[in-house]
Design an enzyme around this catalytic site. Sequence first.
Site, PDB file in Angstrom:
ATOM      1  N   ILE A  96      49.445  29.267 -15.857  1.00 43.95           N
ATOM      2  CA  ILE A  96      48.919  30.209 -14.870  1.00 43.95           C
ATOM      3  C   ILE A  96      49.666  31.538 -14.880  1.00 43.95           C
ATOM      4  O   ILE A  96      49.109  32.567 -14.529  1.00 43.95           O
ATOM      5  CB  ILE A  96      48.894  29.563 -13.461  1.00 43.95           C
ATOM      6  CG1 ILE A  96      47.940  30.327 -12.546  1.00 43.95           C
ATOM      7  CG2 ILE A  96      50.308  29.451 -12.884  1.00 43.95           C
ATOM      8  CD1 ILE A  96      47.587  29.586 -11.277  1.00 43.95           C
ATOM      9  N   GLY A 109      58.080  23.447 -10.068  1.00 44.45           N
ATOM     10  CA  GLY A 109      56.676  23.423 -10.467  1.00 44.45           C
ATOM     11  C   GLY A 109      56.081  24.802 -10.653  1.00 44.45           C
ATOM     12  O   GLY A 109      56.706  25.699 -11.219  1.00 44.45           O
ATOM     13  N   VAL A 110      54.849  24.977 -10.179  1.00 39.75           N
ATOM     14  CA  VAL A 110      54.141  26.255 -10.296  1.00 39.75           C
ATOM     15  C   VAL A 110      54.942  27.366  -9.629  1.00 39.75           C
ATOM     16  O   VAL A 110      55.073  28.470 -10.174  1.00 39.75           O
ATOM     17  CB  VAL A 110      52.728  26.147  -9.669  1.00 39.75           C
ATOM     18  CG1 VAL A 110      52.063  27.499  -9.558  1.00 39.75           C
ATOM     19  CG2 VAL A 110      51.861  25.200 -10.477  1.00 39.75           C
ATOM     20  N   ASP A 111      55.494  27.088  -8.471  1.00 42.76           N
ATOM     21  CA  ASP A 111      56.259  28.081  -7.714  1.00 42.76           C
ATOM     22  C   ASP A 111      57.422  28.621  -8.546  1.00 42.76           C
ATOM     23  O   ASP A 111      57.610  29.829  -8.681  1.00 42.76           O
ATOM     24  CB  ASP A 111      56.764  27.444  -6.420  1.00 42.76           C
ATOM     25  CG  ASP A 111      57.334  28.440  -5.425  1.00 42.76           C
ATOM     26  OD1 ASP A 111      57.056  29.647  -5.536  1.00 42.76           O
ATOM     27  OD2 ASP A 111      58.064  27.987  -4.526  1.00 42.76           O
ATOM     28  N   SER A 150      48.940  21.198  -4.249  1.00 38.41           N
ATOM     29  CA  SER A 150      49.329  19.912  -3.654  1.00 38.41           C
ATOM     30  C   SER A 150      49.111  18.695  -4.545  1.00 38.41           C
ATOM     31  O   SER A 150      49.435  17.578  -4.143  1.00 38.41           O
ATOM     32  CB  SER A 150      48.668  19.683  -2.286  1.00 38.41           C
ATOM     33  OG  SER A 150      49.196  20.580  -1.336  1.00 38.41           O
ATOM     34  N   GLY A 204      50.663  18.068  -7.318  1.00 34.64           N
ATOM     35  CA  GLY A 204      51.891  17.728  -8.034  1.00 34.64           C
ATOM     36  C   GLY A 204      52.830  16.925  -7.157  1.00 34.64           C
ATOM     37  O   GLY A 204      52.474  15.859  -6.651  1.00 34.64           O
ATOM     38  N   TYR A 210      53.629  17.214  -4.224  1.00 30.54           N
ATOM     39  CA  TYR A 210      53.210  17.002  -2.842  1.00 30.54           C
ATOM     40  C   TYR A 210      52.317  15.781  -2.677  1.00 30.54           C
ATOM     41  O   TYR A 210      51.884  15.448  -1.578  1.00 30.54           O
ATOM     42  CB  TYR A 210      52.550  18.254  -2.280  1.00 30.54           C
ATOM     43  CG  TYR A 210      53.534  19.320  -1.822  1.00 30.54           C
ATOM     44  CD1 TYR A 210      54.890  19.258  -2.138  1.00 30.54           C
ATOM     45  CD2 TYR A 210      53.104  20.393  -1.067  1.00 30.54           C
ATOM     46  CE1 TYR A 210      55.776  20.225  -1.726  1.00 30.54           C
ATOM     47  CE2 TYR A 210      53.998  21.372  -0.635  1.00 30.54           C
ATOM     48  CZ  TYR A 210      55.324  21.287  -0.966  1.00 30.54           C
ATOM     49  OH  TYR A 210      56.202  22.248  -0.549  1.00 30.54           O
TER      50      TYR A 210
END
Length: 172
Positions: free
Chosen positions: A10, A31-33, A121, A123, A125
């Site tokens: 992404i 993760g993505v963050d 959410s 992943g 989460y």
Amino acid sequence: MEISCHLGDITTERVDAVVNAANSSLLGGGGVDGAIHRAAGPELLAECRRVRAERWPDGLPVGEAVATGAGRMVARWVVHTVGPNRHAGQGDPDLLASCFRRSLEEAHEVGAASVAFPAVSAGVYGWDPAVVADVAVATVRQTAPATPGVQEVRFVLFGEAVLAEFERALGA
């Protein structure tokens, strides 16, 4: 609105806005963050600190979204949203839907014509990817009339199993 999905990173998508599956601090994480913060560089962290100081001093609430610049990324904006954490008892699909709706609204407000979403959410989460896909696709379709400036939504996914669920949801 054109809606698609594919495997990818992404942080390298050529879109106007990238949605970040953030934590409430907005100060980076895993993760993505973490990937978005690394790709965007220190400019993103500085903007997130400003947002915290000026608008969300207690952190961004679950289901809410806020846009910042994208720092060194190809995208122009990052739309941060905090997904519900099933491990923390946040199992309400309306909270998850709010992430996708509010992110699309924020992208529309800043003038983004194209938006890339992760599977918020799905992943760490703990949400089932099938549920995330169903909620995400339905919410984007329902929100499209209220966000006419957004012409394209891409779900950029991190694994074959998650991709398969989004493909199923898009075909439904």
